[in-house]
Structures are given as C-alpha cells and as structure tokens.
Design an enzyme around this catalytic site. Structure first.
Site, PDB file in Angstrom:
ATOM      1  N   LYS A  54       0.795  -1.253  -0.011  1.00  0.00           N
ATOM      2  CA  LYS A  54       0.141   0.065  -0.187  1.00  0.00           C
ATOM      3  C   LYS A  54       0.820   1.260   0.110  1.00  0.00           C
ATOM      4  O   LYS A  54       0.723   2.084  -0.674  1.00  0.00           O
ATOM      5  CB  LYS A  54      -0.994   0.140   1.271  1.00  0.00           C
ATOM      6  CG  LYS A  54      -2.097  -0.988   1.095  1.00  0.00           C
ATOM      7  CD  LYS A  54      -2.755  -1.034   2.409  1.00  0.00           C
ATOM      8  CE  LYS A  54      -3.874  -2.240   2.248  1.00  0.00           C
ATOM      9  NZ  LYS A  54      -4.342  -2.804   3.417  1.00  0.00           N
ATOM     10  N   GLN A  98      -5.224  -1.520   9.556  1.00  0.00           N
ATOM     11  CA  GLN A  98      -5.112  -2.710   8.846  1.00  0.00           C
ATOM     12  C   GLN A  98      -5.578  -3.777   9.708  1.00  0.00           C
ATOM     13  O   GLN A  98      -5.308  -3.913  10.963  1.00  0.00           O
ATOM     14  CB  GLN A  98      -3.606  -3.072   8.650  1.00  0.00           C
ATOM     15  CG  GLN A  98      -3.225  -4.482   7.866  1.00  0.00           C
ATOM     16  CD  GLN A  98      -3.679  -4.509   6.484  1.00  0.00           C
ATOM     17  OE1 GLN A  98      -3.813  -3.509   5.771  1.00  0.00           O
ATOM     18  NE2 GLN A  98      -4.149  -5.707   5.999  1.00  0.00           N
ATOM     19  N   ASP A 121     -11.313   3.135   4.018  1.00  0.00           N
ATOM     20  CA  ASP A 121     -11.784   1.824   4.074  1.00  0.00           C
ATOM     21  C   ASP A 121     -13.268   1.528   3.682  1.00  0.00           C
ATOM     22  O   ASP A 121     -13.746   0.313   3.705  1.00  0.00           O
ATOM     23  CB  ASP A 121     -11.265   1.094   5.232  1.00  0.00           C
ATOM     24  CG  ASP A 121     -10.303   0.001   5.108  1.00  0.00           C
ATOM     25  OD1 ASP A 121     -10.100  -0.445   3.863  1.00  0.00           O
ATOM     26  OD2 ASP A 121     -10.032  -0.700   6.222  1.00  0.00           O
TER      27      ASP A 121
HETATM   28  N1  GUN Z   1      -7.235  -6.633   5.508  1.00  0.00           N
HETATM   29  C1  GUN Z   1      -7.357  -7.218   4.637  1.00  0.00           C
HETATM   30  N2  GUN Z   1      -7.779  -6.437   3.708  1.00  0.00           N
HETATM   31  C2  GUN Z   1      -8.158  -5.315   4.274  1.00  0.00           C
HETATM   32  C3  GUN Z   1      -8.727  -4.040   3.871  1.00  0.00           C
HETATM   33  O1  GUN Z   1      -9.381  -3.752   2.806  1.00  0.00           O
HETATM   34  N3  GUN Z   1      -8.766  -3.137   4.682  1.00  0.00           N
HETATM   35  C4  GUN Z   1      -8.245  -3.354   5.927  1.00  0.00           C
HETATM   36  N4  GUN Z   1      -8.188  -2.220   6.927  1.00  0.00           N
HETATM   37  N5  GUN Z   1      -7.848  -4.545   6.342  1.00  0.00           N
HETATM   38  C5  GUN Z   1      -7.689  -5.355   5.467  1.00  0.00           C
END
Ligand code: GUN
Length: 295
Positions: A54, A98, A121
């Site tokens: 990311k 995350q 998100d």
């Molecule tokens: N863990 C796996 N995919 C995601 C996501 O799209 N957002 C977040 N915050 N955690 C994740």
C-alpha cells in the site's frame, strides 16, 4: 473452452495512472498531495506485506504515505488515541487501520474513532449507512474492485444474478450492496447456506470471499459464468520442495477455467484492485475535504 482471464494487475495499473493524474491536479491546485496514513498493529507477516505494498503504490501515485507501526501489546485506549489524533490531524486525508487486529483489541471501537471524511476503507457506520441508503460516500475497497472487474469483463451488469459467498463487513456484505446498486439480482450465500453448490451454479457472476483454499469446485460454476475470486490463501507447495508455499484462491482455478466464461487469477486478480480502489478513495476523500470536484 478455456475461460478468458481477467487481468486485475493491468486494470489496477490503469486505475493507478488515473489516480496519479488526479493527484497531479490536486498538487497544482493546492500545492500539496493527499496523505494516506496506514496503521499496522502487531507483526502479522501477511499484514506487513499488504501495508508495504500500500505504501509503495501510494507513493508511486504521487501521494504522501505515512505508516504508524504499533506493538501487539498496545492497549485499546492507546490505539484509539492514535486513531483519534489522525482524525484530528488536518494533514491526513485518509486513515486505514489494517485488519485483523491482534487478539484482545476491539476493531469496531477502533474503527469508530476514524473521522468518516477520512474513512478510505469505507468501514465506519457513516460510510456503511451511506452505502445502504445509496448516497455518495467512501466504499470498501475490495468489493469496489470486484465490481470494476466484473464491469470490465461484462460491460453492463443489469439483471445479472450475482452470488457472493461470504458475509464479512470488509467484502461480502458491501459487495452485495454494490452489485445491487448496479441493478444486479444478488444472493448473499455463507457457511450456513443450504446446497451451496446449487446456489453457486445459479450465478452469472460468482464472487467467493470466504478465505478457504479452493473450496468452490469447478462443477459449482455455471457454464460461461464470470468468476471474481476474492480469496488469497497461502498453501503448501510440495512440488517446489519442503516448506515452499503458493497462493490460491477460494476457487479450484484449473477446474473452473474449463467451465467459466471469464475468471480472475490468484494472484493478479482482485488483490491489485484493492489497493487501486484505496488510492482512488484517498483522492476522493482529499477532494471532498477540500470542496473540490475531480475534473
Ligand atoms: N485486511 C485485509 N484486507 C483489508 C482491507 O481492505 N482493509 C483493512 N483495513 N484491512 C484489511
């Protein structure tokens, strides 16, 4: 006949390039790029890889990437304090915590500390409410990526029967609502669904999102259907030696390839789209916060 392979990596690169153009416009107008802040708690190796990717893609699109790494031993109130501080920081446009959080931490309470204007998100109650009500807002990234891939593959989705397998807040539930907004007929299947194979076989678009390696068999796919496989599962790969691993989806890919009309690979399908949609959301949040419409 073998299914057409939907190249998620190429489609994500095109989205990234469009994001980079919008970032450039924002820099020209405001003198500073959007800033995305990712909060990583603990040392889960898969989460570390996601967060690193990311950060890399955020910077490649010309945005500021901030990472806050916190120990798994952090208290609930300390973690909430960090997220509240980011919500109040005028420099930060997007916040992503995350998931999953280490055991003992309450993710719902942490998500509630994210300013909905920075909820890239799409997980806060405000964002979820806007999605349910069909109002503009920030949408969860992975299901948004699934809809983009389905549209690129099929064009208009109107009237298609979409079967989403899985009902998580990150993917399954929002995917159902996003496909509904495209005028699809949606079935949300899950672990308690009766005769899951028959339900899957009724899908024009099948979207498995359960995180169980190759649980969806080729015989569960309707002839010519589009398969958007959300699963990313690491399994042993004894053909490459002891301890070797490989990534597989929720779908038995080789079997489905012979029956589906189009299918996303793992890796290289939905995965790259998740980050592309996160970058898109960050630009959207930055524009909304500045009262600016993307031109
Ligand atoms: N863990 C796996 N995919 C995601 C996501 O799209 N957002 C977040 N915050 N955690 C994740």
């Amino acid at each position: 006949m073998s299914a057409r392979i939907i190249d998620g990596k190429a489609i994500a690169e095109a989205v990234d390039q469009e994001v980079a153009r919008h970032v450039q416009q924002l820099v020209e107008t405001y003198g500073a790029p959007p800033c995305l802040c990712v909060v990583l708690v603990g040392d889960d190796p898969a989460s570390q890889v996601y967060v690193r990717n990311k950060g890399r893609r955020t910077q490649a699109a010309g945005m500021i990437s901030r990472e806050i790494k916190l120990p798994a031993t952090i208290s609930q109130s300390e973690l909430e304090g960090h997220v509240k501080a980011l919500s109040a920081d005028p420099v930060v446009d997007g916040i992503l915590v995350q998931l999953p959080l280490p055991a003992g931490l309450d993710s719902d309470a942490v998500i509630a500390c994210i300013d909905p204007a920075k909820d890239v998100d799409g997980l806060t109650e405000v964002s979820a409410g806007r999605l349910v009500l069909g109002r503009p807002g920030l949408r969860p990234c992975t299901p948004t990526g699934c809809v983009i891939l389905a549209k690129r593959s099929l064009g208009d989705l109107k009237g298609a029967h979409v079967v989403v397998v899985g009902r998580s807040i990150l993917v399954g539930k929002p995917a159902g609502l996003l496909f509904l907004a495209e005028d699809c007929t949606v079935t949300l299947a899950h672990s308690r669904t009766r005769d899951l194979a028959a339900v899957c076989r009724s899908a024009d678009i099948l979207v498995p999102a359960v995180g169980r390696p190759e649980i969806i068999k080729g015989a569960w796919v309707k002839q010519g259907a589009t398969v958007i496989d959300v699963g990313i599962n690491r399994v042993n790969n004894p053909t490459k030696g002891q301890g070797a691993t490989r990534l597989v989806g929720d779908v038995a890919y080789d079997e489905a390839l012979e029956i589906a009309g189009a299918i996303t690979p793992v890796p290289g399908g939905v995965g790259p789209m998740t980050i592309a949609c996160l970058l898109q959301n960050t630009v959207q949040a930055a524009c909304t916060r500045r009262g600016w419409t993307i031109g």
